[in-house]
Design a protein around this motif. Sequence first.
Motif, PDB file in Angstrom:
ATOM      1  N   ASN A  28      -4.594  48.645 -38.085  1.00  0.00           N
ATOM      2  CA  ASN A  28      -5.012  48.879 -36.703  1.00  0.00           C
ATOM      3  C   ASN A  28      -5.587  50.289 -36.528  1.00  0.00           C
ATOM      4  O   ASN A  28      -6.547  50.485 -35.768  1.00  0.00           O
ATOM      5  N   LEU A  31      -8.999  50.238 -38.127  1.00  0.00           N
ATOM      6  CA  LEU A  31      -9.905  49.473 -37.273  1.00  0.00           C
ATOM      7  C   LEU A  31     -10.405  50.340 -36.115  1.00  0.00           C
ATOM      8  O   LEU A  31     -11.570  50.275 -35.732  1.00  0.00           O
ATOM      9  N   GLU A  37     -14.039  45.489 -38.758  1.00  0.00           N
ATOM     10  CA  GLU A  37     -12.912  44.824 -39.402  1.00  0.00           C
ATOM     11  C   GLU A  37     -13.081  44.715 -40.910  1.00  0.00           C
ATOM     12  O   GLU A  37     -12.113  44.810 -41.660  1.00  0.00           O
ATOM     13  N   ARG A 112     -10.157  34.723 -40.317  1.00  0.00           N
ATOM     14  CA  ARG A 112     -10.589  36.046 -39.851  1.00  0.00           C
ATOM     15  C   ARG A 112     -11.416  36.779 -40.898  1.00  0.00           C
ATOM     16  O   ARG A 112     -12.371  37.496 -40.572  1.00  0.00           O
ATOM     17  N   SER A 116     -15.336  37.709 -40.321  1.00  0.00           N
ATOM     18  CA  SER A 116     -15.699  39.120 -40.340  1.00  0.00           C
ATOM     19  C   SER A 116     -16.901  39.360 -41.240  1.00  0.00           C
ATOM     20  O   SER A 116     -17.835  40.089 -40.889  1.00  0.00           O
TER      21      SER A 116
END
Length: 222
Positions: A28, A31, A37, A112, A116
């Motif tokens: 996080n 990011l 990402e 994901r 991405s």
Amino acid sequence: MWKWRDLTYMLFLVLVLVPIFIETVLFNYLLGVFQNELYAGTLNGFIMAIIFTTALYFIVLKPKGQSWKAVGLKPFPLREWKLIAVWTIILIVVSIVLVIVMSFWGIGTENRKTESLQSQMTLLNFAIGFVSAAIISPIYEEIFYRGFLYRFFSSRYGVLSGMMLSSLIFTVVHIPTFNTLPVNFVSGLIFSWVYQKTGSIIPSILIHGIFNGIAVILTVIA
């Protein structure tokens, strides 16, 4: 050769510390820094590779005066290239069958990671995704899950149990990418078997890398 204490320390790192502090907190943070990402995930994976291998060396190998050969990092006979080719093809075919079966249950291949890569497709991003999936991940994952975990369990409970237990843990750590779990488990079995047959972790790294590389290419084409 290795004690239960060694296994406990490493599993605590892999199943508790890494998911909390690396895959969540650090990811996080990265990011927020990169606002991307793919970049955050790739750097996160590289840091994980350093943590896995460093911890394995200082917790398991160095205290016992062992080198990386203890976890299978050693040459293998040239005749085993045929085995590598055969099991690579088998893994691809089995994975396709699993994907088809999952599609009947409404389970797709998107997740994901693929989203991405597809949403930010440039030559640079493709190269980053390819290096991460086909080089970095196979090296540290095979060293840990097959070189250490499989050898630990198989030396105590036999080849089949070692394959099942190490592959199960290999599958669990890929949560929450649920639609890849069946393929993760089967690939774990194949990588363990190839390690068992060759006595070297390098063939498993090669098969793992080729398979992941093909997956990245197919993701880009899709």
